[in-house]
Design an enzyme around this catalytic site. Structure first.
Site, PDB file in Angstrom:
ATOM      1  N   GLY A  36      32.220 -43.263  32.395  1.00  0.00           N
ATOM      2  CA  GLY A  36      33.993 -43.226  33.556  1.00  0.00           C
ATOM      3  C   GLY A  36      34.204 -44.257  33.483  1.00  0.00           C
ATOM      4  N   CYS A 245      45.899 -12.438  28.042  1.00  0.00           N
ATOM      5  CA  CYS A 245      46.927 -13.648  27.033  1.00  0.00           C
ATOM      6  C   CYS A 245      47.441 -12.145  26.677  1.00  0.00           C
ATOM      7  CB  CYS A 245      45.610 -13.876  25.842  1.00  0.00           C
ATOM      8  SG  CYS A 245      46.484 -14.161  24.526  1.00  0.00           S
ATOM      9  N   CYS A 248      45.065 -11.378  23.219  1.00  0.00           N
ATOM     10  CA  CYS A 248      43.299 -10.787  23.190  1.00  0.00           C
ATOM     11  C   CYS A 248      43.822  -9.987  24.067  1.00  0.00           C
ATOM     12  CB  CYS A 248      42.617 -12.008  22.124  1.00  0.00           C
ATOM     13  SG  CYS A 248      42.422 -13.609  23.557  1.00  0.00           S
ATOM     14  N   CYS A 270      46.178 -16.880  24.463  1.00  0.00           N
ATOM     15  CA  CYS A 270      45.892 -18.403  23.652  1.00  0.00           C
ATOM     16  C   CYS A 270      46.118 -19.902  24.717  1.00  0.00           C
ATOM     17  CB  CYS A 270      44.497 -17.861  23.774  1.00  0.00           C
ATOM     18  SG  CYS A 270      43.417 -16.992  24.633  1.00  0.00           S
ATOM     19  N   CYS A 276      41.088 -17.563  20.580  1.00  0.00           N
ATOM     20  CA  CYS A 276      41.797 -16.119  21.139  1.00  0.00           C
ATOM     21  C   CYS A 276      42.092 -15.009  19.240  1.00  0.00           C
ATOM     22  CB  CYS A 276      43.939 -16.159  20.450  1.00  0.00           C
ATOM     23  SG  CYS A 276      44.801 -14.940  20.735  1.00  0.00           S
TER      24      CYS A 276
END
Ligand SMILES: [Zn+2]
Lengths: 294, 273
Positions: A36, A245, A248, A270, A276
């Site tokens: 970080g 979605c 899909c 998606c 997808c």
């Protein structure tokens, strides 16, 4: 991006010279050692404009080897101009194999999204970062923000979230939502949507962040704790989508709105196009093996 | 005011506050060859208000910066007694500890409120920042405390989401005071806190400060060129000239019967007003 084949032929593997790569690798190693923490590095000019992911490209160029398989996404899609250009750049300069399949890639360079399919050990996710400093919006002095990181003075991050709630009634930040890495450094996952924040936590893959214009590299090593900042009475929440979605049927994934026509027709599908497509491919093969006609 | 007159330290002792909060010993600061302040020593007891008085260039601001850890003195020591009773030399503490002290047990009120406020965040966040800095993570409680403090400094609670940019000079200064006091500091430094305000609002501000200081039992070191401010707020005064303390004493006594010629001049100039 315009790349002259003839011009590139004169360049080293993956464009950058070995000395530059070693310098960037040292920065990456330091970044991994201090999860970080933003490590400064001498960012090089790349044959593409800033904002096109020069930081991510330099990180990828420094870690990629001839055996690697590269995937590049922009907003979840492999097909945007930016993603295609970067993929072509490495095909030409490093001759590496590229893919759109998350599962097949060893290195994935991304802007804005983390793939929906869980990442695996051995994979590296390289983020293109425009603004690495999460404290900058309230404290423009870099000497001061560095000190704040060094002394772990992170009250300001909550001031930003407080303002958000005071103005909107809830934490309205949806992108670049600040996280605390391994209980120590506050980091900006910019500009990924907060929907993806939980995927950073305890992730099996190595996550590297490169900011070219700002000359910073930071990292989340595999299996590192990544916690989104919040308040007890306003806990962190990911965006929820009302519907699955449209293509899909996936639920619990990040959806983009697609405009279908100029009569207001639209659908949600998606944002991760590979995810997808793979789901639709599976559905087709299942149907096919059942002898059904789709 | 709680502190009785005529007591330089002994009074505090009688009230069970027998140990100094801040001890300044032989503090000097030089800017190259030029003297900022020279060989200043004093002690400040809990709940005591000390005014450092002088004209511009007298060294009073240099001294304030040296004792509030904003600028390291060239020589000399400053020690502070923490809540747990331990006494530490401020310039031998780590920076992290020093900064923590400054935003918890101490306050610093700048002459110009913009130097002490975040002008682009709301009043509520300005007051709440110190709470968040020390780990408060409950939005509702932060807001409640901020509302409380706005009321205490006479800012209407419905201004909580406004930015200080929209406030008058007096309101900004009151907001800066609330922002400093929210963590219940024991020692507050003030640099000409009424200096930037219109004369018409100065009196009200002094009243408010006087009330808060007494209610909270704050120790205050206030730097001012204005003897009227010193007279209204302080128990004790130090007069500075050319970087040195030329006279020190209880405020009432010092103003009634100044000893140094320079102090006599200062006093006669304001008492005519
Ligand atoms: Zn889909």
């Amino acid at each position: 991006m315009t790349l002259q084949d003839t011009g590139l032929a004169a360049y080293n593997f993956a464009y950058l010279d070995e000395q530059t790569k070693r310098m960037i690798r040292r920065a990456i190693l330091k970044a991994i050692a201090i999860p970080g923490y933003q490590v400064p590095f001498a960012s090089r000019e790349m044959p593409m404009p800033y904002g096109w992911g020069t930081g991510g490209v330099q990180v990828t160029a420094s870690i990629i080897g001839p055996e690697d398989v590269l995937k590049v996404i922009d907003q979840g899609s492999d097909d945007t101009t930016n993603a295609v250009s970067i993929r072509k750049f490495f095909e030409k300069t490093a001759g590496v194999e590229t893919t759109t399949r998350t599962g097949e890639a060893t290195v994935i360079q991304t802007r804005h999204r983390i793939p929906e399919a869980p990442l695996k050990e051995g994979q590296v996710l390289v983020y293109q970062v425009p603004i690495p400093e999460p404290l900058r919006f309230l404290e423009p002095r870099e000497t001061e923000t560095r000190k704040m990181h060094a002394l772990e003075e992170y009250g300001l991050m909550h001031v930003k979230l407080y303002e958000d709630i005071a103005r909107n009634g809830h934490i309205a930040t949806t992108y670049a939502y600040p996280v605390k890495v391994e209980g120590r450094y506050v980091m900006d996952p910019s500009p990924t949507p907060k929907f993806d924040n939980p995927k950073m936590d305890n992730c099996a893959a190595l996550q590297l962040f490169g900011a070219g214009r700002e000359k910073r590299i930071y990292a989340i090593p595999p299996y590192t704790s990544v916690v989104s900042l919040d308040f007890e009475d306003h806990p962190f929440e990911v965006n929820r989508f009302e519907q699955p979605c449209a293509l899909c049927g996936a639920e619990g994934v990040y959806l983009d709105e697609m405009i279908l026509d100029d009569k207001g027709g639209r659908m949600f599908c998606c944002s991760d196009t590979d995810f997808c497509e793979e789901r639709r491919g599976e559905a087709e093969s299942v149907s096919a093996s059942n002898g059904e006609i789709v | 005011m709680q502190i009785p007159n005529g007591l330089d330290g002994q009074g505090a002792e009688r009230h069970g506050r027998d140990k100094p909060l801040l001890s300044v010993s032989g503090v000097s600061h030089y800017y190259g060859d030029r003297i900022g302040c020279r060989n200043v020593s004093f002690t400040l007891y809990p709940g005591e208000v000390l005014a450092i008085v002088g004209e511009s260039g007298s060294g009073k601001t240099t001294l304030l910066n040296c004792i509030s850890t904003r600028m390291e003195p060239t020589t000399g020591e400053v020690t502070y007694r923490f809540r747990d009773g331990s006494v530490k030399n401020l310039y031998r503490m780590g920076e992290a500890e020093r900064r923590f002290l400054m935003r918890t047990d101490w306050g610093f009120v700048h002459q110009n409120p913009a130097d002490g406020l975040r002008m682009t965040v709301s009043a509520g966040a300005n007051v709440g920042e110190r709470l968040m800095a020390v780990g408060e993570r409950h939005y509702g409680r932060i807001r409640e405390t901020a509302t409380d403090w706005l009321t205490k400094v006479e800012i209407a609670a419905d201004r909580i989401d406004d930015q200080p940019r929209a406030f008058s000079g007096g309101m900004r200064q009151r907001l800066q005071i609330a922002r400093n006091l929210v963590t219940h500091p024991r020692l507050v430094f003030m640099d000409e806190p009424t200096g930037g305000l219109d004369v018409s609002v100065q009196a009200r501000m002094l009243d408010l400060l006087r009330g808060l200081v007494a209610d909270l039992g704050l120790a205050v070191i206030i730097v001012t060129h204005d003897l009227a401010v010193a007279r209204l707020l302080s128990h004790r005064m130090m007069v500075m000239k050319d970087g040195e303390v030329i006279e020190t004493g209880l405020t009432d006594q010092l103003l009634d019967d100044p000893q140094a010629a320079y102090t006599q001049l200062l006093v006669s100039s304001i008492l005519q007003v």
